[in-house]
Design an enzyme around this catalytic site. Structure first.
Site, short mmCIF file in Angstrom:
data_model
loop_
_atom_site.label_atom_id
_atom_site.label_comp_id
_atom_site.label_asym_id
_atom_site.label_seq_id
_atom_site.Cartn_x
_atom_site.Cartn_y
_atom_site.Cartn_z
N LYS A 1 -13.95 4.86 2.38
CA LYS A 1 -14.61 5.85 3.25
C LYS A 1 -13.57 6.70 3.96
CE LYS A 1 -18.77 3.14 3.56
NZ LYS A 1 -18.22 1.85 3.07
N ASP B 1 -8.17 -1.99 10.81
CA ASP B 1 -8.85 -3.15 10.22
C ASP B 1 -8.15 -4.39 10.76
OD1 ASP B 1 -10.88 -3.50 7.60
OD2 ASP B 1 -9.65 -5.26 8.08
N ARG C 1 -5.63 -6.84 4.38
CA ARG C 1 -6.47 -5.71 3.95
C ARG C 1 -5.91 -4.39 4.48
NH1 ARG C 1 -11.70 -6.94 1.83
NH2 ARG C 1 -12.64 -5.11 2.80
N CYS D 1 -23.54 -2.91 4.06
CA CYS D 1 -24.07 -2.95 2.69
C CYS D 1 -24.98 -4.17 2.56
CB CYS D 1 -22.96 -2.92 1.65
SG CYS D 1 -21.56 -3.94 2.00
N1 SAM Z 1 -14.84 0.90 5.42
C1 SAM Z 1 -14.23 0.14 4.36
C2 SAM Z 1 -14.16 0.99 3.12
O1 SAM Z 1 -14.90 1.96 3.00
O2 SAM Z 1 -13.33 0.69 2.24
C3 SAM Z 1 -14.95 -1.17 4.11
C4 SAM Z 1 -15.01 -2.03 5.34
S1 SAM Z 1 -15.60 -3.66 5.03
C5 SAM Z 1 -17.30 -3.40 4.84
C6 SAM Z 1 -15.50 -4.38 6.59
C7 SAM Z 1 -14.09 -4.56 7.09
O3 SAM Z 1 -14.16 -5.03 8.44
C8 SAM Z 1 -13.25 -5.61 6.35
O4 SAM Z 1 -12.14 -4.99 5.77
C9 SAM Z 1 -12.81 -6.58 7.43
O5 SAM Z 1 -11.47 -7.00 7.30
C10 SAM Z 1 -12.99 -5.75 8.69
N2 SAM Z 1 -13.21 -6.51 9.94
C11 SAM Z 1 -13.82 -7.70 10.10
N3 SAM Z 1 -13.82 -8.05 11.41
C12 SAM Z 1 -13.21 -7.04 12.08
C13 SAM Z 1 -12.89 -6.81 13.43
N4 SAM Z 1 -13.23 -7.69 14.39
N5 SAM Z 1 -12.23 -5.68 13.76
C14 SAM Z 1 -11.90 -4.78 12.79
N6 SAM Z 1 -12.16 -4.95 11.49
C15 SAM Z 1 -12.81 -6.06 11.14
#
Ligand code: SAM
Length: 357
Positions: free
Chosen positions: A176, A193, A198, A299
């Site tokens: 995104k 993130d 990641r 999602c």
């Molecule tokens: N927006 C990304 C994309 O389009 O490629 C996908 C994001 S994925 C649905 C959700 C992300 O939230 C993961 O990469 C995860 O590591 C991150 N995440 C989980 N807990 C989090 C937190 N407390 N603060 C920030 N990021 C977090």
């Protein structure tokens, strides 16, 4: 034939099976008659879109078009459309994308702005041909990024305009963020993130698609903080905030047993997802400047992780932080892309404008 040894070490309840049982129990109630066909879709081969990279010199757009792909964004379903889409009646709304405007007093809704620079190519309906891997150009920039075509919708709905500052709170692996940069309107992008590994992947993705001069410190900041703490870091700062939260990733959970959120060892994590999502959305709301817009996306089809989270975060923002929010209807977007995607039935979130002044 099942081998004895394998059979004894095989987990009794595969996470993918547990996920399907969970969805059968909850979504059959939530979606009623729609559930059998949604279930088939979730269990079917995933359909990709190729997010076109405007910064690559490769001529792959023509090649993909010659293979029968079309850009579903510029080939909008309504041929009379312009980039500005104003509000008009539609029967459906998106299940996984919600936009809220921060600190606004009026209930007027501005027209939705779709950037003409975001292009996403898809094969025709029913055609699940796989894309070839993208090729690097002479500057090593890849020509397209493969992602679920529906994942582009939140980026369009965010309505980034010239010189906007944007926060992508949960950004990895970066699909995104890449789409947002394609608009060429973002003055400053902050991608965050909490996962360090990641975040490294996110950096690699950005360097594979975006020219170096656009990745300088004055244009891009990459951080790896816990997004729930963002309010302590920066308040009232961004014109647009994308909160693309971790969720039960419904389709993935039905396909892949490894690292599955429905595995027994992750029950606690799964149950606490809505709480984490509320905290992330609230942090995103606090980070937005007055008049800014926040987009929440998941999602999953889960009402608890979508509508429930948005309603709770709006209430907490108002009660605990004095921030007034207005839910922005996404019906114009739904109307525009209704021939490309199936949208979930109306979530009635826009009716909640009556209690968020
Ligand atoms: N927006 C990304 C994309 O389009 O490629 C996908 C994001 S994925 C649905 C959700 C992300 O939230 C993961 O990469 C995860 O590591 C991150 N995440 C989980 N807990 C989090 C937190 N407390 N603060 C920030 N990021 C977090």
């Amino acid at each position: 034939r099942v081998k004895g040894k394998w059979a004894t070490t095989r987990p009794k309840h595969l996470p993918t099976r547990l996920a399907l049982q969970h969805f059968d129990a909850t979504y059959s109630v939530q979606l009623g008659q729609l559930w059998p066909s949604v279930r088939v879709a979730l269990l079917s081969e995933r359909k990709y879109g190729a997010l076109f990279n405007n910064f690559s010199n490769n001529q792959d757009l023509e090649k993909l078009q010659a293979q029968g792909c079309r850009d579903f964004i510029s080939n909008r379903d309504d041929p009379t459309s312009s980039e500005h889409i104003s509000e008009f009646g539609a029967e459906e709304d998106s299940s996984s994308v919600s936009t809220v405007s921060s600190h606004v007093d009026s209930q007027q809704q501005s027209p939705l702005w779709l950037s003409p620079n975001i292009k996403c190519l898809v094969f025709p309906r029913g055609d699940i041909t796989r894309f070839k891997p993208a090729r690097p150009d002479k500057f090593s920039l890849l020509s397209y990024y493969l992602m679920d075509a529906a994942s582009v919708l939140p980026c369009l709905a965010l309505g980034v305009q010239k010189n906007h500052t944007v926060l992508d709170l949960c950004a990895a692996p970066g699909g995104k963020a890449l789409a947002l940069l394609q608009t060429q309107s973002v003055r400053f992008l902050c991608v965050n993130d909490s996962s360090v590994s990641r975040t490294s992947r996110l950096k690699r993705v950005l360097h594979s698609y975006i020219p170096k001069p656009l990745l300088t410190d004055d244009k891009l900041r990459i951080t790896s903080f816990d997004g729930t703490m963002w309010g302590e870091i920066e308040r009232n700062s961004f014109d647009r905030v994308l909160v693309d939260v971790p969720c039960t990733t419904d389709r993935h959970s039905l396909m892949e047993d490894d690292n599955n959120i429905f595995s027994r060892s992750r029950v606690g994590e799964r149950r606490s997802l809505p709480q984490l999502q509320v905290e992330l959305l609230l942090a995103g709301i606090i980070a937005a400047c007055p008049g800014g817009e926040i987009l929440y996306s998941t999602c999953t089809l889960s009402l608890n992780q979508n509508q429930g989270v948005v309603e709770q975060a709006i209430q907490l923002a108002e009660e605990n932080h004095g921030i007034q929010l207005q839910v922005v209807s996404l019906r114009p977007l739904v109307q525009k892309f209704r021939n490309t995607f199936h949208f979930a039935p109306d979530l009635h979130l826009d009716e909640s404008t009556s209690h968020c002044r």
